[in-house]
Scaffold this active site. Structure first.
Site, short mmCIF file in Angstrom:
data_model
loop_
_atom_site.label_atom_id
_atom_site.label_comp_id
_atom_site.label_asym_id
_atom_site.label_seq_id
_atom_site.Cartn_x
_atom_site.Cartn_y
_atom_site.Cartn_z
N CYS A 74 0.74 0.51 -3.16
CA CYS A 74 1.40 0.75 -1.88
C CYS A 74 2.03 -0.56 -1.42
CB CYS A 74 0.36 1.22 -0.87
SG CYS A 74 0.98 1.40 0.81
N CYS A 182 8.72 1.47 -1.38
CA CYS A 182 7.61 2.32 -0.91
C CYS A 182 7.29 3.19 -2.12
CB CYS A 182 8.02 3.18 0.28
SG CYS A 182 6.84 4.50 0.64
N1 DGL Z 1 3.33 4.42 -0.10
C1 DGL Z 1 3.42 3.45 0.95
C2 DGL Z 1 4.26 2.25 0.50
O1 DGL Z 1 4.36 1.98 -0.67
C3 DGL Z 1 3.79 3.83 2.34
C4 DGL Z 1 3.70 5.18 2.89
C5 DGL Z 1 3.21 5.18 4.33
O2 DGL Z 1 3.99 4.93 5.25
O3 DGL Z 1 2.02 5.45 4.50
O4 DGL Z 1 4.77 1.51 1.31
#
Ligand code: DGL
Length: 262
Positions: A74, A182
């Site tokens: 993430c 993201c």
């Molecule tokens: N998957 C997350 C990232 O890589 C973010 C998603 C969220 O906002 O929770 O930034």
């Protein structure tokens, strides 16, 4: 014993699967567990304090599974709580960093557009990445976009309208590279391509994460040494329906269905 312990993947939801899929290609024998904190998603629209608190609690869930390494799958957790997790955990912790360094190498006179969460866009880490690799990069916070992937809605009119609205300031611009900063966004690639020129290149941070993961496992001498296909497990703070969506995304991304365990 330690060599067979699973590698944990941490995300606010299903997005971490895009990183897990990249790692699976070169690490077929490792056991993988992803914890998606979908009940508290989106992290990208929360305060830094809240993200740090949630990230620590979520990492705790994976530590209970006796993981030998933690991949922060993430960008939001990496940019905001990365340092905290690196310092608190006594196993290797590998982040997923917005791929501006790699993006910069692909520029051909046009622009680099970085799609990311509002929290990542505001972070100090992002400011220092920009200073090093992309002072001219355009940051595009995309509130409301990760939710499409969480629902398993990775195509269709509603998604296209959302993308059209988000990308409208860049319509007609010369974009060489789009950085998907993201981990949810790679699942939207088919639809995203429709909004850019054929020559635009899309990249994300997962291949760097994979390289660092292999480096760390090697360094600690904890790469799995059996040649039995590793298992893949999904855990969510949300309901079973979310886990079903995770499994579907994993298979859709080329993951082996037979490796999945409950
Ligand atoms: N998957 C997350 C990232 O890589 C973010 C998603 C969220 O906002 O929770 O930034």
């Amino acid at each position: 014993m330690k060599r067979k312990a699973p590698i944990g993947f941490l995300d606010s939801g299903a997005g971490g699967i895009s990183v897990m899929l990249a790692c699976r290609k070169l690490l077929p024998y490792e056991n993988f567990i992803l914890y998606g904190d979908s009940a508290n998603a989106p992290y990208g629209e929360k305060s830094e304090e809240e993200i740090k608190r949630l990230a620590l609690a979520a990492a705790e869930k994976l530590l209970e599974k006796n993981i030998k390494a933690l991949v922060i799958a993430c960008n939001t957790i990496t940019t905001i709580a990365g340092e905290l997790l690196y310092s608190r955990l006594n196993i290797p912790v590998i982040g997923t960093v917005p791929a501006l360094k790699e993006g910069k190498k692909l520029l051909k006179g046009g622009q680099m557009l970085v799609m990311l969460t509002p929290a990542s866009a505001r972070s100090q880490t992002m400011r220092s990445i920009m200073q090093q690799y992309g002072a001219d990069a355009k940051l595009l916070p995309c509130p409301g976009l990760m939710e499409f992937v969480e629902r398993g809605e990775i195509e269709g009119e509603r998604l296209n309208n959302k993308l059209k609205q988000l990308l409208s300031p860049y319509k007609g611009e010369n974009i060489d590279v789009v950085v998907l900063a993201c981990t949810h966004y790679p699942f939207l690639l088919n639809e995203l391509r429709k909004h850019f020129d054929d020559n635009t290149i899309f990249i994300d941070g997962s291949s760097e994460t994979l390289k660092t993961l292999i480096f760390e496992l090697n360094k600690k001498n904890i790469l799995c040494n059996s040649e039995i296909q590793g298992y893949t497990q999904f855990i969510s703070s949300e309901d079973n329906n979310t886990v079903d969506i995770m499994k579907k995304l994993y298979i859709l991304g080329g993951g082996d269905e037979k490796s999945i365990i409950d």
